[in-house]
Write a protein that holds these residues in place. Structure first.
Motif, PDB file in Angstrom:
ATOM      1  N   ALA A   1       0.817  -1.211   0.000  1.00  0.00           N
ATOM      2  CA  ALA A   1       0.000   0.000   0.000  1.00  0.00           C
ATOM      3  C   ALA A   1       0.851   1.261   0.000  1.00  0.00           C
ATOM      4  O   ALA A   1       0.440   2.299  -0.527  1.00  0.00           O
ATOM      5  CB  ALA A   1      -0.934  -0.012   1.219  1.00  0.00           C
ATOM      6  N   SER A   2       2.038   1.176   0.581  1.00  0.00           N
ATOM      7  CA  SER A   2       2.901   2.357   0.702  1.00  0.00           C
ATOM      8  C   SER A   2       3.724   2.619  -0.550  1.00  0.00           C
ATOM      9  O   SER A   2       4.304   3.696  -0.698  1.00  0.00           O
ATOM     10  CB  SER A   2       3.848   2.190   1.897  1.00  0.00           C
ATOM     11  OG  SER A   2       4.928   1.304   1.599  1.00  0.00           O
TER      12      SER A   2
ATOM     13  N   ARG B   1       4.082  -0.163  -7.816  1.00  0.00           N
ATOM     14  CA  ARG B   1       3.006  -1.121  -7.548  1.00  0.00           C
ATOM     15  C   ARG B   1       2.435  -1.646  -8.872  1.00  0.00           C
ATOM     16  O   ARG B   1       2.172  -2.841  -9.024  1.00  0.00           O
ATOM     17  CB  ARG B   1       1.922  -0.450  -6.702  1.00  0.00           C
ATOM     18  CG  ARG B   1       0.992  -1.435  -6.020  1.00  0.00           C
ATOM     19  CD  ARG B   1       0.213  -0.794  -4.896  1.00  0.00           C
ATOM     20  NE  ARG B   1      -0.559   0.350  -5.326  1.00  0.00           N
ATOM     21  CZ  ARG B   1      -0.427   1.582  -4.836  1.00  0.00           C
ATOM     22  NH1 ARG B   1       0.451   1.817  -3.872  1.00  0.00           N
ATOM     23  NH2 ARG B   1      -1.181   2.574  -5.256  1.00  0.00           N
TER      24      ARG B   1
ATOM     25  N   ARG C   1      -1.872  -4.859  -6.062  1.00  0.00           N
ATOM     26  CA  ARG C   1      -2.949  -3.937  -5.738  1.00  0.00           C
ATOM     27  C   ARG C   1      -3.040  -3.761  -4.231  1.00  0.00           C
ATOM     28  O   ARG C   1      -2.743  -4.683  -3.469  1.00  0.00           O
ATOM     29  CB  ARG C   1      -4.295  -4.459  -6.257  1.00  0.00           C
ATOM     30  CG  ARG C   1      -4.395  -4.528  -7.772  1.00  0.00           C
ATOM     31  CD  ARG C   1      -5.771  -5.000  -8.186  1.00  0.00           C
ATOM     32  NE  ARG C   1      -5.913  -5.051  -9.634  1.00  0.00           N
ATOM     33  CZ  ARG C   1      -7.018  -5.422 -10.258  1.00  0.00           C
ATOM     34  NH1 ARG C   1      -8.089  -5.805  -9.530  1.00  0.00           N
ATOM     35  NH2 ARG C   1      -7.071  -5.431 -11.576  1.00  0.00           N
ATOM     36  N   ARG C   2      -3.465  -2.584  -3.825  1.00  0.00           N
ATOM     37  CA  ARG C   2      -3.718  -2.349  -2.407  1.00  0.00           C
ATOM     38  C   ARG C   2      -4.934  -3.146  -1.964  1.00  0.00           C
ATOM     39  O   ARG C   2      -5.926  -3.256  -2.691  1.00  0.00           O
ATOM     40  CB  ARG C   2      -3.972  -0.866  -2.160  1.00  0.00           C
ATOM     41  CG  ARG C   2      -2.802   0.027  -2.462  1.00  0.00           C
ATOM     42  CD  ARG C   2      -3.106   1.479  -2.195  1.00  0.00           C
ATOM     43  NE  ARG C   2      -3.481   1.714  -0.813  1.00  0.00           N
ATOM     44  CZ  ARG C   2      -3.373   2.884  -0.194  1.00  0.00           C
ATOM     45  NH1 ARG C   2      -2.895   3.936  -0.854  1.00  0.00           N
ATOM     46  NH2 ARG C   2      -3.719   3.024   1.056  1.00  0.00           N
TER      47      ARG C   2
END
Length: 306
Positions: A246-247, A253, A259-260
């Motif tokens: 996520a960061s 990404r 994916r988050r």
């Protein structure tokens, strides 16, 4: 004072598990940590400075994952890991080896930092082979200037980025961290490492055309997603991995095909890191041994030292 003056307390279960993973010792005081109290100078980085501040935080637990994900995007760097690393057979051993270099360079005397860097350099001497680059097969060595630079840039980006999310203020700001940690790059023979965050971003962007996702990248990501850790540590690690994903900057990404999660993993990770901070704060830390050295040499502690 000698290295025996900081006696480790009896470890709590969480603390001992964390420290065994990070240092190979349940009390976090293997010989190389105790040796941080030795030496005849303050080391490369100041107590209370940007590097000490960033590397003392538990956001480094996520930063390490973030760095590995970014580093894997360069096919030359990934080839060295794939062909020569023991990360699958002994992931904790490889982790503790990396942690050893970081802590010795961060908190050790200049002599210990140089000695530890030389040890890593000797390991790198046998890391060589070939990989498929965009322009065809290319020979590589872990000492190649572009690969050493990429690893340094990815490390700096990951540790700075994670601290911005989960850490506190950095003395002197982000530029101070990049400028100070450039010394580690010079120890690893990076030519003219960046000394501002803007320069760091520019140098990272210059590698964009060389980065790619392939089966080897997917293989490393699958392994990093579920590193075989026992019990509750495995559950906690999966949260830290999700937080690292996520960061990540969006472009990395996307390149990684990640994916988050639709969960508040940033907040959940903050809670987990707070628990880790409490556990690790129950006994001597690497910086405490370094401060023992400073006190022996007569260096005054910084104002507001924790």
């Amino acid at each position: 004072m000698g290295t025996g003056s900081l006696a480790p307390p009896r470890s709590s279960t969480l603390r001992s598990r964390l420290l065994t993973a990070l240092s190979g010792d349940p009390n976090g005081t293997p010989p190389w940590v105790r040796a941080l109290a030795d030496g005849d100078d303050a080391g490369y980085f100041a107590d209370g400075g940007a590097v000490w501040t960033v590397h003392a935080g538990t956001s480094t637990l996520i930063a390490g994952i973030r760095a590995l994900l970014i580093q894997a995007l360069h096919p030359g760097a990934l080839a060295g890991v794939h062909d020569h690393s023991r990360y699958r057979d002994d992931p904790m051993g490889r982790l503790s080896g990396t942690v050893r270099w970081i802590l010795c360079v961060t908190y050790g005397s200049t002599e210990q930092a140089r000695r530890e860097t030389a040890r890593v350099g000797r390991l790198h001497q046998r890391v060589r082979g070939t990989y498929d680059a965009a322009d065809g097969e290319r020979a590589y060595s872990a000492d190649d200037a572009d690969l050493v630079e990429w690893v340094h840039l990815a490390f700096t980006e990951a540790f700075l980025g994670a601290h911005k999310i989960w850490g506190g203020p950095i003395p002197g700001g982000s530029d101070a961290y990049v400028r100070e940690w450039a010394q580690a790059g010079r120890l690893m023979r990076v030519a003219h490492p960046p000394e501002t965050e803007a320069a760091l971003r520019e140098r990272l962007a210059a590698f964009t055309g060389e980065l790619r996702r392939d089966e080897r990248v997917d293989d490393v990501v699958r392994f990093l997603r579920r590193v075989p850790l026992p019990g509750s540590m495995g559950v906690s690690y999966r949260l830290l991995f999700a937080a690292a994903v996520a960061s990540l900057p969006r472009e990395y990404r996307k390149l990684l095909g990640l994916r988050r999660l639709p969960l508040p993993v940033i907040t959940l990770a903050r809670v987990a890191l707070a628990a880790s901070t409490r556990a690790l704060g129950a006994g001597p830390r690497a910086q405490d041994f370094a401060r023992e050295r400073h006190a022996r040499l007569g260096f005054p502690p910084p104002v507001g030292q924790d």
